[in-house]
Design a protein around this motif. Sequence first.
Motif, PDB file in Angstrom:
ATOM      1  N   THR A 234       0.685  -1.612   0.001  1.00  0.00           N
ATOM      2  CA  THR A 234       0.301   0.064   0.545  1.00  0.00           C
ATOM      3  C   THR A 234       0.556   1.493   0.377  1.00  0.00           C
ATOM      4  O   THR A 234       0.623   2.222  -0.972  1.00  0.00           O
ATOM      5  N   ALA A 235       1.791   1.162   0.789  1.00  0.00           N
ATOM      6  CA  ALA A 235       2.639   2.703   1.048  1.00  0.00           C
ATOM      7  C   ALA A 235       3.444   1.929  -0.643  1.00  0.00           C
ATOM      8  O   ALA A 235       3.570   4.241  -1.083  1.00  0.00           O
ATOM      9  N   ALA A 236       4.274   1.828  -0.966  1.00  0.00           N
ATOM     10  CA  ALA A 236       4.097   1.760  -2.636  1.00  0.00           C
ATOM     11  C   ALA A 236       3.542   2.137  -3.559  1.00  0.00           C
ATOM     12  O   ALA A 236       3.806   3.067  -4.448  1.00  0.00           O
ATOM     13  N   THR A 237       2.242   1.891  -3.424  1.00  0.00           N
ATOM     14  CA  THR A 237       1.459   1.997  -4.530  1.00  0.00           C
ATOM     15  C   THR A 237       1.287   3.871  -4.111  1.00  0.00           C
ATOM     16  O   THR A 237       1.287   4.571  -4.930  1.00  0.00           O
ATOM     17  N   GLN A 238       0.970   4.345  -2.929  1.00  0.00           N
ATOM     18  CA  GLN A 238       0.687   5.466  -2.693  1.00  0.00           C
ATOM     19  C   GLN A 238       2.414   6.628  -3.235  1.00  0.00           C
ATOM     20  O   GLN A 238       1.903   7.715  -3.969  1.00  0.00           O
ATOM     21  N   ILE A 239       3.003   6.265  -2.935  1.00  0.00           N
ATOM     22  CA  ILE A 239       4.366   6.904  -3.230  1.00  0.00           C
ATOM     23  C   ILE A 239       4.676   6.904  -5.282  1.00  0.00           C
ATOM     24  O   ILE A 239       5.184   7.287  -5.563  1.00  0.00           O
ATOM     25  N   VAL A 240       4.209   5.341  -5.402  1.00  0.00           N
ATOM     26  CA  VAL A 240       4.059   5.924  -6.806  1.00  0.00           C
ATOM     27  C   VAL A 240       3.415   6.919  -6.927  1.00  0.00           C
ATOM     28  O   VAL A 240       3.435   7.228  -8.144  1.00  0.00           O
ATOM     29  N   ALA A 241       2.150   6.808  -6.575  1.00  0.00           N
ATOM     30  CA  ALA A 241       0.828   7.782  -7.412  1.00  0.00           C
ATOM     31  C   ALA A 241       1.582   9.220  -6.797  1.00  0.00           C
ATOM     32  O   ALA A 241       1.378   9.985  -8.115  1.00  0.00           O
ATOM     33  N   TRP A 242       2.220   9.511  -5.831  1.00  0.00           N
ATOM     34  CA  TRP A 242       2.693  10.680  -5.744  1.00  0.00           C
ATOM     35  C   TRP A 242       4.424  11.249  -6.324  1.00  0.00           C
ATOM     36  O   TRP A 242       4.511  12.152  -5.891  1.00  0.00           O
ATOM     37  N   GLY A 243       4.194  10.561  -6.828  1.00  0.00           N
ATOM     38  CA  GLY A 243       5.849  10.723  -8.045  1.00  0.00           C
ATOM     39  C   GLY A 243       7.029  10.308  -7.741  1.00  0.00           C
ATOM     40  O   GLY A 243       8.145  10.072  -8.689  1.00  0.00           O
TER      41      GLY A 243
END
Length: 323
Positions: free
Chosen positions: A192-201
């Motif tokens: 989940t954290a990895a998905t967030q980071i990808v979405a944020w750049g």
Amino acid sequence: MSFKWYKLSCNFKELQLIGTLNGGQSFRWTHDENSNEWTGVFARTVWKLKHEDNYLNYQVIGTLHRSDTGNNFFGILLEKYLRLDLDLIKYYEEWSSKDELFKSACKQFFGIRILNQEPVENLFSFICSQNNHISRISSMVEKLCLHYGEEICTHNEVKYYSFPSVEKLAQPEVESKLRNLGFGYRAKFIQTAATQIVAWGGEEWFNSLKDMKYKESRQELMKLYGIGPKVADCICLMSLSHLEAVPVDTHVYQIAAQNYLPHLRGKKSVTEKMYVEIGDHFRKLYGDMAGWAHTVLFCADLKKFQQNCSNESCEGKVKRRKK
């Protein structure tokens, strides 16, 4: 196959490898007691390190960088990783003048350096560290590398892998696979954290955190799923150059309560208010590199260093000052 040793000038008092590489900052270094060599992986490269005669000797065992990359490239990588541009002797003198406990600790625990780690590896390693012990953390980190990283090389019959990209860890199937590999609840945190980071750049998002003030950067990290104050402070300190960040765990609480903040003794858990008070105390005491200074006290408090360090570097447990 033999590999050429290269040298970086480095005063013995400026770098203690055991406290720096085996003090809970990174989980990818192993020590050969017979040769006194350290083998580890960072920056998509496998390294051997050995410190002797005021030189840090290093070998590049394998790398995913271009084959025509010169030795100077790797020397610069290593200097940045160990933050060798900072005059640690000067800072030790400054911190010793402010604190008798530090003055006592630094006699044995000299040369403890804060590693300048890659944020992706640092963050996901510390997600693995939650409610965990060093050997299991190391095992989990290596599983991440084995299943999602790139193979770098084989050396002495051991395969070495790079730490995976955040994009690899964001794949939907990662959570279930990591659960099958024994990651437990951390599997959801990682994916989940990895998905967030990808979405944020991705990497650019991490770079933006370096440009923020410490408290703003910390707050942004805590928006990630599963990231609390301590892990956020670890990332700020070890990857984002916010050297005033003070990660507060049980060891740091005990050091603070026994030596600096006696009214906190006997508490069953560290509340948010206590966490902030302890961090602010060290920042007031040591200044804008409080996280580095507190790490020396942290290492001095670890039983494994009291038992296993050489007599020259770790002669005994730091005597705690009673109030």
